[in-house]
Design a protein around this motif. Sequence first.
Motif, PDB file in Angstrom:
ATOM      1  N   MET A   1     -97.855 -30.590  44.854  1.00  0.00           N
ATOM      2  CA  MET A   1     -97.744 -31.021  43.457  1.00  0.00           C
ATOM      3  C   MET A   1     -96.307 -31.431  43.164  1.00  0.00           C
ATOM      4  SD  MET A   1     -98.747 -28.939  40.000  1.00  0.00           S
ATOM      5  CE  MET A   1     -97.490 -27.684  40.236  1.00  0.00           C
ATOM      6  N   ALA A   2     -96.133 -32.522  42.432  1.00  0.00           N
ATOM      7  CA  ALA A   2     -94.797 -32.992  42.072  1.00  0.00           C
ATOM      8  C   ALA A   2     -94.053 -31.902  41.310  1.00  0.00           C
ATOM      9  CB  ALA A   2     -94.898 -34.247  41.223  1.00  0.00           C
ATOM     10  N   THR A   3     -92.808 -31.682  41.685  1.00  0.00           N
ATOM     11  CA  THR A   3     -92.072 -30.567  41.102  1.00  0.00           C
ATOM     12  C   THR A   3     -90.601 -30.896  40.941  1.00  0.00           C
ATOM     13  OG1 THR A   3     -91.652 -28.181  41.339  1.00  0.00           O
ATOM     14  CG2 THR A   3     -91.547 -29.503  43.329  1.00  0.00           C
ATOM     15  N   VAL A   4     -89.968 -30.178  40.010  1.00  0.00           N
ATOM     16  CA  VAL A   4     -88.524 -30.224  39.816  1.00  0.00           C
ATOM     17  C   VAL A   4     -87.915 -29.031  40.535  1.00  0.00           C
ATOM     18  CG1 VAL A   4     -86.706 -29.863  38.097  1.00  0.00           C
ATOM     19  CG2 VAL A   4     -88.545 -31.491  37.639  1.00  0.00           C
ATOM     20  N   LEU A   5     -86.789 -29.244  41.189  1.00  0.00           N
ATOM     21  CA  LEU A   5     -86.056 -28.140  41.786  1.00  0.00           C
ATOM     22  C   LEU A   5     -84.963 -27.685  40.827  1.00  0.00           C
ATOM     23  CD1 LEU A   5     -85.534 -29.206  45.517  1.00  0.00           C
ATOM     24  CD2 LEU A   5     -87.309 -27.734  44.550  1.00  0.00           C
ATOM     25  N   VAL A   6     -84.888 -26.393  40.609  1.00  0.00           N
ATOM     26  CA  VAL A   6     -83.790 -25.788  39.849  1.00  0.00           C
ATOM     27  C   VAL A   6     -82.909 -25.098  40.879  1.00  0.00           C
ATOM     28  CG1 VAL A   6     -83.149 -24.182  38.027  1.00  0.00           C
ATOM     29  CG2 VAL A   6     -85.280 -25.485  37.847  1.00  0.00           C
ATOM     30  N   ALA A   7     -81.734 -25.672  41.120  1.00  0.00           N
ATOM     31  CA  ALA A   7     -80.943 -25.277  42.283  1.00  0.00           C
ATOM     32  C   ALA A   7     -79.670 -24.547  41.899  1.00  0.00           C
ATOM     33  CB  ALA A   7     -80.588 -26.522  43.101  1.00  0.00           C
ATOM     34  N   GLY A   8     -79.366 -23.501  42.652  1.00  0.00           N
ATOM     35  CA  GLY A   8     -78.145 -22.740  42.452  1.00  0.00           C
ATOM     36  C   GLY A   8     -78.156 -21.504  43.322  1.00  0.00           C
ATOM     37  N   THR A   9     -77.225 -20.609  43.068  1.00  0.00           N
ATOM     38  CA  THR A   9     -77.087 -19.388  43.865  1.00  0.00           C
ATOM     39  C   THR A   9     -77.685 -18.213  43.098  1.00  0.00           C
ATOM     40  OG1 THR A   9     -74.855 -19.096  42.966  1.00  0.00           O
ATOM     41  CG2 THR A   9     -75.052 -20.220  45.082  1.00  0.00           C
ATOM     42  N   CYS A  10     -78.803 -17.706  43.596  1.00  0.00           N
ATOM     43  CA  CYS A  10     -79.521 -16.662  42.871  1.00  0.00           C
ATOM     44  C   CYS A  10     -78.775 -15.331  42.837  1.00  0.00           C
ATOM     45  CB  CYS A  10     -80.902 -16.462  43.489  1.00  0.00           C
ATOM     46  SG  CYS A  10     -82.076 -17.761  43.074  1.00  0.00           S
ATOM     47  N   ASP A  11     -77.865 -15.111  43.780  1.00  0.00           N
ATOM     48  CA  ASP A  11     -77.133 -13.846  43.764  1.00  0.00           C
ATOM     49  C   ASP A  11     -76.165 -13.761  42.599  1.00  0.00           C
ATOM     50  OD1 ASP A  11     -75.677 -15.888  44.958  1.00  0.00           O
ATOM     51  OD2 ASP A  11     -74.571 -14.546  46.298  1.00  0.00           O
ATOM     52  N   THR A  12     -75.678 -14.917  42.103  1.00  0.00           N
ATOM     53  CA  THR A  12     -74.717 -14.911  40.997  1.00  0.00           C
ATOM     54  C   THR A  12     -75.209 -15.625  39.748  1.00  0.00           C
ATOM     55  OG1 THR A  12     -73.641 -16.920  41.826  1.00  0.00           O
ATOM     56  CG2 THR A  12     -72.775 -14.805  42.606  1.00  0.00           C
ATOM     57  N   LYS A  13     -76.203 -16.500  39.879  1.00  0.00           N
ATOM     58  CA  LYS A  13     -76.685 -17.281  38.739  1.00  0.00           C
ATOM     59  C   LYS A  13     -78.184 -17.097  38.526  1.00  0.00           C
ATOM     60  CE  LYS A  13     -72.560 -19.189  39.208  1.00  0.00           C
ATOM     61  NZ  LYS A  13     -71.407 -18.615  38.467  1.00  0.00           N
ATOM     62  N   GLY A  14     -78.722 -15.994  38.990  1.00  0.00           N
ATOM     63  CA  GLY A  14     -80.166 -15.797  38.949  1.00  0.00           C
ATOM     64  C   GLY A  14     -80.770 -15.870  37.566  1.00  0.00           C
ATOM     65  N   ALA A  15     -80.155 -15.199  36.592  1.00  0.00           N
ATOM     66  CA  ALA A  15     -80.714 -15.197  35.240  1.00  0.00           C
ATOM     67  C   ALA A  15     -80.735 -16.601  34.653  1.00  0.00           C
ATOM     68  CB  ALA A  15     -79.894 -14.255  34.348  1.00  0.00           C
ATOM     69  N   GLU A  16     -79.686 -17.354  34.871  1.00  0.00           N
ATOM     70  CA  GLU A  16     -79.606 -18.716  34.339  1.00  0.00           C
ATOM     71  C   GLU A  16     -80.645 -19.633  34.990  1.00  0.00           C
ATOM     72  OE1 GLU A  16     -77.191 -16.749  35.418  1.00  0.00           O
ATOM     73  OE2 GLU A  16     -75.222 -17.335  34.662  1.00  0.00           O
ATOM     74  N   LEU A  17     -80.826 -19.491  36.301  1.00  0.00           N
ATOM     75  CA  LEU A  17     -81.805 -20.314  37.011  1.00  0.00           C
ATOM     76  C   LEU A  17     -83.224 -20.013  36.534  1.00  0.00           C
ATOM     77  CD1 LEU A  17     -80.224 -19.984  40.556  1.00  0.00           C
ATOM     78  CD2 LEU A  17     -80.303 -22.072  39.198  1.00  0.00           C
ATOM     79  N   HIS A  18     -83.538 -18.742  36.356  1.00  0.00           N
ATOM     80  CA  HIS A  18     -84.861 -18.371  35.862  1.00  0.00           C
ATOM     81  C   HIS A  18     -85.073 -18.884  34.436  1.00  0.00           C
ATOM     82  CE1 HIS A  18     -86.759 -15.635  38.891  1.00  0.00           C
ATOM     83  NE2 HIS A  18     -85.530 -15.715  39.397  1.00  0.00           N
ATOM     84  N   TYR A  19     -84.037 -18.802  33.621  1.00  0.00           N
ATOM     85  CA  TYR A  19     -84.143 -19.311  32.249  1.00  0.00           C
ATOM     86  C   TYR A  19     -84.403 -20.815  32.252  1.00  0.00           C
ATOM     87  CZ  TYR A  19     -82.683 -20.567  27.497  1.00  0.00           C
ATOM     88  OH  TYR A  19     -82.637 -21.070  26.218  1.00  0.00           O
ATOM     89  N   ALA A  20     -83.703 -21.548  33.102  1.00  0.00           N
ATOM     90  CA  ALA A  20     -83.904 -22.993  33.164  1.00  0.00           C
ATOM     91  C   ALA A  20     -85.319 -23.331  33.624  1.00  0.00           C
ATOM     92  CB  ALA A  20     -82.877 -23.626  34.101  1.00  0.00           C
ATOM     93  N   ARG A  21     -85.797 -22.603  34.631  1.00  0.00           N
ATOM     94  CA  ARG A  21     -87.168 -22.843  35.107  1.00  0.00           C
ATOM     95  C   ARG A  21     -88.175 -22.554  34.004  1.00  0.00           C
ATOM     96  NH1 ARG A  21     -89.738 -18.760  39.318  1.00  0.00           N
ATOM     97  NH2 ARG A  21     -89.593 -17.547  37.372  1.00  0.00           N
ATOM     98  N   ASP A  22     -87.956 -21.487  33.245  1.00  0.00           N
ATOM     99  CA  ASP A  22     -88.886 -21.145  32.169  1.00  0.00           C
ATOM    100  C   ASP A  22     -88.871 -22.189  31.064  1.00  0.00           C
ATOM    101  OD1 ASP A  22     -89.479 -18.884  33.614  1.00  0.00           O
ATOM    102  OD2 ASP A  22     -88.282 -17.521  32.357  1.00  0.00           O
ATOM    103  N   CYS A  23     -87.704 -22.746  30.770  1.00  0.00           N
ATOM    104  CA  CYS A  23     -87.630 -23.806  29.765  1.00  0.00           C
ATOM    105  C   CYS A  23     -88.436 -25.034  30.204  1.00  0.00           C
ATOM    106  CB  CYS A  23     -86.168 -24.214  29.534  1.00  0.00           C
ATOM    107  SG  CYS A  23     -85.182 -23.021  28.605  1.00  0.00           S
ATOM    108  N   LEU A  24     -88.356 -25.361  31.461  1.00  0.00           N
ATOM    109  CA  LEU A  24     -89.125 -26.496  31.983  1.00  0.00           C
ATOM    110  C   LEU A  24     -90.617 -26.190  31.938  1.00  0.00           C
ATOM    111  CD1 LEU A  24     -86.799 -27.336  34.988  1.00  0.00           C
ATOM    112  CD2 LEU A  24     -87.396 -28.945  33.167  1.00  0.00           C
ATOM    113  N   ALA A  25     -90.993 -24.987  32.372  1.00  0.00           N
ATOM    114  CA  ALA A  25     -92.410 -24.622  32.378  1.00  0.00           C
ATOM    115  C   ALA A  25     -92.993 -24.630  30.967  1.00  0.00           C
ATOM    116  CB  ALA A  25     -92.592 -23.251  33.017  1.00  0.00           C
ATOM    117  N   ALA A  26     -92.187 -24.234  29.984  1.00  0.00           N
ATOM    118  CA  ALA A  26     -92.672 -24.165  28.598  1.00  0.00           C
ATOM    119  C   ALA A  26     -93.057 -25.529  28.042  1.00  0.00           C
ATOM    120  CB  ALA A  26     -91.610 -23.515  27.709  1.00  0.00           C
TER     121      ALA A  26
END
Length: 402
Positions: A1-26
Amino acid sequence: MATVLVAGTCDTKGAELHYARDCLAAVGVAARIVDLGTGDASRAPADIEATTVAAHHPDGVSILDLADRGKAVAAMALAFERYVAAQTDIIGILGLGGSGGTALVTPTMRGLPVGVPKIMVSTVASGDVAPYVGPSDICMMYSVTDVAGLNRISRVVIGNAAHALAGMVQHPTPEAGDTKPALGLTMFGVTTPCITQLTDALSADYDCLVFHATGTGGQSMEKLVASDALAGVLDISTTEVCDLLMGGVMSAGESRLDAIADTGVPYVGACGALDMVNFGARDTVPSHYRDRTLYEHNSQVTLMRTTADENRRIGEWIAAKLNACPGPVRFLLPEGGVSAIDAPGQVFHDPEADAALFDAIETNVRSADTRRVVRVPHHVNDPAFVAAALAAFADVMSDARG
């Protein structure tokens, strides 16, 4: 399925990456977090783990154990490029990070075709972003606060970036339906009349893409050449070579003209604006150039007239590049002047310097049936020169068909 990648370092930016993914999913956009970090990401696990990405590096997952941070970033950036190149369902990338994260994500973004949505939320986006963006259409968004946790500022900035990317992927610009072949033309302010006349003459049959010869302009044009997106090139304004050799601020780098040689695309070049080196405001001109002929184009751009000796170097450099071109080539020498301010009565008028340039090109280019240097006894912006350029373009297109 066509998808967007939300890219970064999960060890230091995990909360921000999850927030961005949730905004897209919403808003209905499928998105996956891809981890480019080398640390423990158990608190904010990714959809695509770092080991999956690292496996695409020639050294494999061992790169995750590199102790040197700079080497680890470089290795993971390469692995991410190769990972994305192997995928067929990526429709956009949203990156989040500081200087390291920006260096991790943007090389992959630069490798994607123009038009694929790419937004980088970065702490360095308010500075010089040329090394990150290059000749690509990356949208850089300044994070305002550091990307170091969610707060009243970062939520808004990251949310805006996510929604902007969602708009791009959900509402793509319709294709124009123009089946005309595309041409690349290079223009500088002082060669604008020439390019305007050329596009007027060619636009009925070609989609004319004009590139501002400011360094990234030449790089962008050659990126399209390398992608086989251009049927021909009218490289009238080769001024970026001056900046490369004399230390100006608008160099396109040593690889200028390499795509022409690599592809054999039909090519018409000229000496447009080879009379000038670009600097910033007058007080930024290097001290060893302060006694030269300078012209303030505007408050932020100061031009320096090239000398005869410098023009010989420029001509020799261009000739070496042209000699490597296997495709049809015509290179025009406008004997009446190479820019709007290189004409009788103008500040950069210097027939001796121009003659040195022309002689160096003519002497060093190895002429062949498909590679010719043409002297034109007119100014670069004169209609007669434009007519000569159009005739040369017809010749190279004929050579290519033949």
